[in-house]
Design a protein around this motif. Structure first.
Motif, PDB file in Angstrom:
ATOM      1  N   HIS A 295       1.313  14.113   1.057  1.00 20.84           N
ATOM      2  CA  HIS A 295       0.320  13.046   0.900  1.00 20.84           C
ATOM      3  C   HIS A 295       0.210  12.193   2.181  1.00 20.84           C
ATOM      4  O   HIS A 295      -0.877  11.888   2.624  1.00 20.84           O
ATOM      5  N   LEU A 296       1.356  11.847   2.774  1.00 21.09           N
ATOM      6  CA  LEU A 296       1.334  11.071   4.005  1.00 21.09           C
ATOM      7  C   LEU A 296       0.664  11.842   5.147  1.00 21.09           C
ATOM      8  O   LEU A 296      -0.066  11.289   5.941  1.00 21.09           O
TER       9      LEU A 296
ATOM     10  N   LYS B   2       3.717   5.958  -5.497  1.00 19.04           N
ATOM     11  CA  LYS B   2       3.631   6.046  -6.958  1.00 19.04           C
ATOM     12  C   LYS B   2       2.598   7.069  -7.410  1.00 19.04           C
ATOM     13  O   LYS B   2       2.788   7.732  -8.430  1.00 19.04           O
ATOM     14  N   TYR B   3       1.513   7.187  -6.687  1.00 16.80           N
ATOM     15  CA  TYR B   3       0.398   8.005  -7.152  1.00 16.80           C
ATOM     16  C   TYR B   3       0.259   9.335  -6.425  1.00 16.80           C
ATOM     17  O   TYR B   3      -0.756  10.000  -6.548  1.00 16.80           O
ATOM     18  N   SER B   4       1.284   9.751  -5.699  1.00 16.39           N
ATOM     19  CA  SER B   4       1.237  11.051  -5.034  1.00 16.39           C
ATOM     20  C   SER B   4       2.235  11.995  -5.696  1.00 16.39           C
ATOM     21  O   SER B   4       3.295  11.575  -6.150  1.00 16.39           O
ATOM     22  N   HIS B   5       1.871  13.253  -5.734  1.00 20.25           N
ATOM     23  CA  HIS B   5       2.768  14.246  -6.324  1.00 20.25           C
ATOM     24  C   HIS B   5       3.835  14.666  -5.317  1.00 20.25           C
ATOM     25  O   HIS B   5       4.984  14.851  -5.669  1.00 20.25           O
TER      26      HIS B   5
ATOM     27  N   LEU C  77       0.833  -1.206   0.000  1.00 21.79           N
ATOM     28  CA  LEU C  77       0.000   0.000   0.000  1.00 21.79           C
ATOM     29  C   LEU C  77       0.867   1.256   0.000  1.00 21.79           C
ATOM     30  O   LEU C  77       0.560   2.234  -0.696  1.00 21.79           O
ATOM     31  N   LEU C  78       1.952   1.233   0.765  1.00 20.42           N
ATOM     32  CA  LEU C  78       2.869   2.364   0.834  1.00 20.42           C
ATOM     33  C   LEU C  78       3.487   2.648  -0.533  1.00 20.42           C
ATOM     34  O   LEU C  78       3.582   3.803  -0.959  1.00 20.42           O
ATOM     35  N   GLU C  79       3.863   1.598  -1.230  1.00 23.18           N
ATOM     36  CA  GLU C  79       4.426   1.770  -2.570  1.00 23.18           C
ATOM     37  C   GLU C  79       3.394   2.402  -3.511  1.00 23.18           C
ATOM     38  O   GLU C  79       3.718   3.294  -4.295  1.00 23.18           O
ATOM     39  N   GLN C  80       2.152   1.967  -3.414  1.00 22.96           N
ATOM     40  CA  GLN C  80       1.099   2.545  -4.244  1.00 22.96           C
ATOM     41  C   GLN C  80       0.887   4.019  -3.916  1.00 22.96           C
ATOM     42  O   GLN C  80       0.719   4.842  -4.821  1.00 22.96           O
TER      43      GLN C  80
END
Length: 124
Positions: A116-117, A108-111, A102-105
């Motif tokens: 984002h975190l 990948k999908y955050s600017h 999930l962390l990898e996803q």
């Protein structure tokens, strides 16, 4: 009682990649991984331990002084009592490995990964 676990090889690869790009250490990444798995409603029931070829971590690194809190959160999520022998390393490893994916996803999908975190934390 065990005090060490080995993650999956995939989790090791994810953590190494995030360390290279963001300089986040495994002690922080495992906590974020567990939080993401909890937030996603992951259940360790019917999941086995397959791959143990990854990072070797000790319990203090993973949960530090918050071990009882982590166990309580996981038990609430699982909606059952988890005996110590099952909790560590088996259930914790499963949460870490699932959360790492999930962390990898999320990465990948955050600017902006850090922003984002921080916004994810509002939902966790």
């Amino acid at each position: 009682m065990q005090f060490r676990l080995k993650t999956s090889k995939r989790t090791q690869e994810i953590y190494e990649s995030l360390y290279t790009r963001e300089h986040l250490q495994p002690f922080a990444l495992v906590k974020i991984s567990i939080a993401l798995a909890l937030n996603d409603g992951y259940s360790s029931i019917n999941h086995g331990i397959e791959d143990t070829d990854g990072i070797d971590l000790n319990r203090q690194t993973i949960t530090s002084e918050n071990d009882a809190l982590f166990k309580a959160l996981i038990e609430m999520n699982e909606q059952r009592h988890i005996y110590e022998e099952e909790y560590f390393p088996d259930v914790v490893k499963q949460y870490i490995d699932y959360g790492a994916i999930l962390l990898e996803q999320e990465y990948k999908y955050s600017h902006d990964f850090y922003v984002h975190l921080v916004t994810l934390e509002k939902g966790i």
